[in-house]
Scaffold this motif. Sequence first.
Motif, mmCIF file in Angstrom:
data_model
loop_
_atom_site.group_PDB
_atom_site.id
_atom_site.type_symbol
_atom_site.label_atom_id
_atom_site.label_comp_id
_atom_site.label_asym_id
_atom_site.label_seq_id
_atom_site.Cartn_x
_atom_site.Cartn_y
_atom_site.Cartn_z
ATOM 1 N N TRP A 153 0.834 -1.207 0.000
ATOM 2 C CA TRP A 153 0.000 0.000 0.000
ATOM 3 C C TRP A 153 0.870 1.260 0.000
ATOM 4 O O TRP A 153 0.672 2.178 -0.775
ATOM 5 C CB TRP A 153 -0.938 -0.022 1.214
ATOM 6 C CG TRP A 153 -1.757 1.229 1.342
ATOM 7 C CD1 TRP A 153 -2.857 1.549 0.602
ATOM 8 C CD2 TRP A 153 -1.526 2.327 2.217
ATOM 9 N NE1 TRP A 153 -3.334 2.777 0.969
ATOM 10 C CE2 TRP A 153 -2.543 3.284 1.973
ATOM 11 C CE3 TRP A 153 -0.575 2.614 3.193
ATOM 12 C CZ2 TRP A 153 -2.618 4.483 2.659
ATOM 13 C CZ3 TRP A 153 -0.654 3.813 3.889
ATOM 14 C CH2 TRP A 153 -1.670 4.733 3.616
ATOM 15 N N SER A 208 2.509 2.263 -3.310
ATOM 16 C CA SER A 208 1.588 2.281 -4.442
ATOM 17 C C SER A 208 1.376 3.713 -4.927
ATOM 18 O O SER A 208 0.682 3.939 -5.909
ATOM 19 C CB SER A 208 0.242 1.703 -4.025
ATOM 20 O OG SER A 208 -0.376 2.580 -3.093
ATOM 21 N N ASN A 252 4.402 -2.889 -8.712
ATOM 22 C CA ASN A 252 3.376 -3.147 -7.692
ATOM 23 C C ASN A 252 1.966 -3.035 -8.304
ATOM 24 O O ASN A 252 1.589 -1.977 -8.801
ATOM 25 C CB ASN A 252 3.574 -2.105 -6.579
ATOM 26 C CG ASN A 252 2.564 -2.243 -5.451
ATOM 27 O OD1 ASN A 252 1.708 -3.138 -5.489
ATOM 28 N ND2 ASN A 252 2.673 -1.374 -4.471
ATOM 29 N N LEU A 309 -0.765 -2.635 -6.947
ATOM 30 C CA LEU A 309 -1.589 -1.622 -6.273
ATOM 31 C C LEU A 309 -1.338 -0.226 -6.835
ATOM 32 O O LEU A 309 -2.201 0.640 -6.771
ATOM 33 C CB LEU A 309 -1.330 -1.636 -4.762
ATOM 34 C CG LEU A 309 -1.875 -2.830 -3.989
ATOM 35 C CD1 LEU A 309 -1.894 -2.524 -2.499
ATOM 36 C CD2 LEU A 309 -3.282 -3.178 -4.441
ATOM 37 N N THR A 310 -0.122 0.014 -7.372
ATOM 38 C CA THR A 310 0.174 1.304 -7.997
ATOM 39 C C THR A 310 -0.819 1.522 -9.138
ATOM 40 O O THR A 310 -1.369 2.612 -9.322
ATOM 41 C CB THR A 310 1.615 1.328 -8.542
ATOM 42 O OG1 THR A 310 2.477 0.971 -7.473
ATOM 43 C CG2 THR A 310 1.989 2.685 -9.092
#
Lengths: 259, 309
Positions: free
Chosen positions: A183, A186, A206, A208-209
């Motif tokens: 997180w 990201s 990542n 989440l990025t």
Amino acid sequence: MNLILATYTLWLREVVRFARQRNRVIGAFAQPVIFWILIGSGMNSSFQAKELAGVSYMEYFYPGIILMIVLFTSIFSTITIIEDRKTGFMQGVLVAPLSRSSIVLGKVAGGISLSLLQSILFLAFILTPMVHFDFSLFSFFLLLLCIIGLSFGLTTLGVLIAWPMDSIQGYHAIMSVFLFPLWIFSGAAFPVEGTPAWLYYVMQANPLTHGLSLLRYCFYYHQETAYLSFSEIQFSIVYFAVFCLLTFLWAVKMVKKSR
Amino acid sequence: MSLALETIDLCYSYDNKRSALKNVSLQVPLHKSLAILGPNGGGKTTLFRLISTLSQLQEGQAFLAGLDICKKEDEVRRVLGVVFQSPSLDTKLTVEENLIHQGHLYGLSGKSLRNLISEFLEKFHLSERKKDIVQNLSGGLKRRVELIRALLHQPKVLILDEPTTGLDPSARREFWDLVQETQKEKGTSVIYTTHLFEEAERCDQLAILDSGELVAFGSPDELTSEIGGNILSIKSKNFHSLKEKIEKEMKLSCRVVHDSIRIETNNNSEVESIFQKYQNDLESVTLSKPTLEDVYILKTGKNFIAASN
């Protein structure tokens, strides 16, 4: 038919259980709000990013908090897998004549519902003067779609982590060393642009990025910003969709193989 | 003859090291009950996990209601009702919600499911508790709900793994009465594991497992009649020295079980002479038919309680 019925009943159980555990309801909502208000207020005056002229930190951080809500709600909803194994509930599901995919789908549907519910509650802050988004009904639907996609990927990731685990403590350790950094890196707390090269590539890898880029896009789709072009978004959609597909297939395979 | 369960040379080992089942072969006719008796670590739960499809067969074959457990796993699951030793109910849901959930897992839904649930609740005297959250029920009531859960889809074979663990004697009796009623009314075959002799006595067929081996298989009457004579059970403060005296002086073979001496005898004069000779050493003397515990001792040469520990 059986797949749908089994998925439905496993989903319903997740939601009912969540609603009956008041601490979980309060904790899941209060933590991100506190995070946003405290860190957001603290950083607001010192936040300066070239590409984000005119955007306050509270505003910058806002989609990051939605990502946090989706991440933790999705992941936490899979902790019940470990609990279900310990209490014995899972053995009753495993001896039933249902498709193993429905066990994963039931969890995923549960994770998505809870993520949607909590994100929508958090969206109420849009109405406060703390942020100044140009938010339309279309943005809202785009955002819901985005949350569903994000939660799908993250719940299946949670199933992958929780399924082979035998202790909740072990799961928490994974959360601290793997999920929380996912997180942080990201772009939720600070922009990807301007980071050292090595970190830039880590952040680009990542998933989440890319999930976060999609979330941000829901707030800014109508205004082309320097750092959020549509071509970048297309790449993020593909990247995150592949992530969802791979985690789902892997999770189903794992659940099918195990007993 | 249709069989509820047939196993052929079933073997199972954990991590390829510890052998939990060794060549277990048995047959149980449909509509009958089978008790699998044995001490802790005897292999009962391993056998239960194999026939409930929770573990995969390693060696040998197993058929449930005529279906190959390996090849027709899904069909096997449909004809099987399972009660686990550890509770499998969701304690945060109500009794009714748990049962609806269970019905859905087996493809039941709508009004027919609700009617079925009402019938079972009525029969098991739980109608008034259907809105109760399961965690607020007593142990005995929870087990009753577990039983309904396992019977809801009307399985041909009901299997139970030490289902009365932790229940008081009256709740235990009530539970077994309900199981037997179901067996009688619906013709459900019942297979259960237990480490209690009084529970094992209720079955039609008994399998005794010891260290993974099937050491005895037959009806409880057949097995106890193998012993032949009666069992003389003697209680004494000095039972070790009394045992030595009887063995030496009367040339009888004695066994110490718990804190009493047990002697297999068919001869009333032996009983009389023990009574006369050692009158001062005796606290009590009981002459009775052999029990399943005697069968276990005969077949394994071990004391059941010691084997469990």
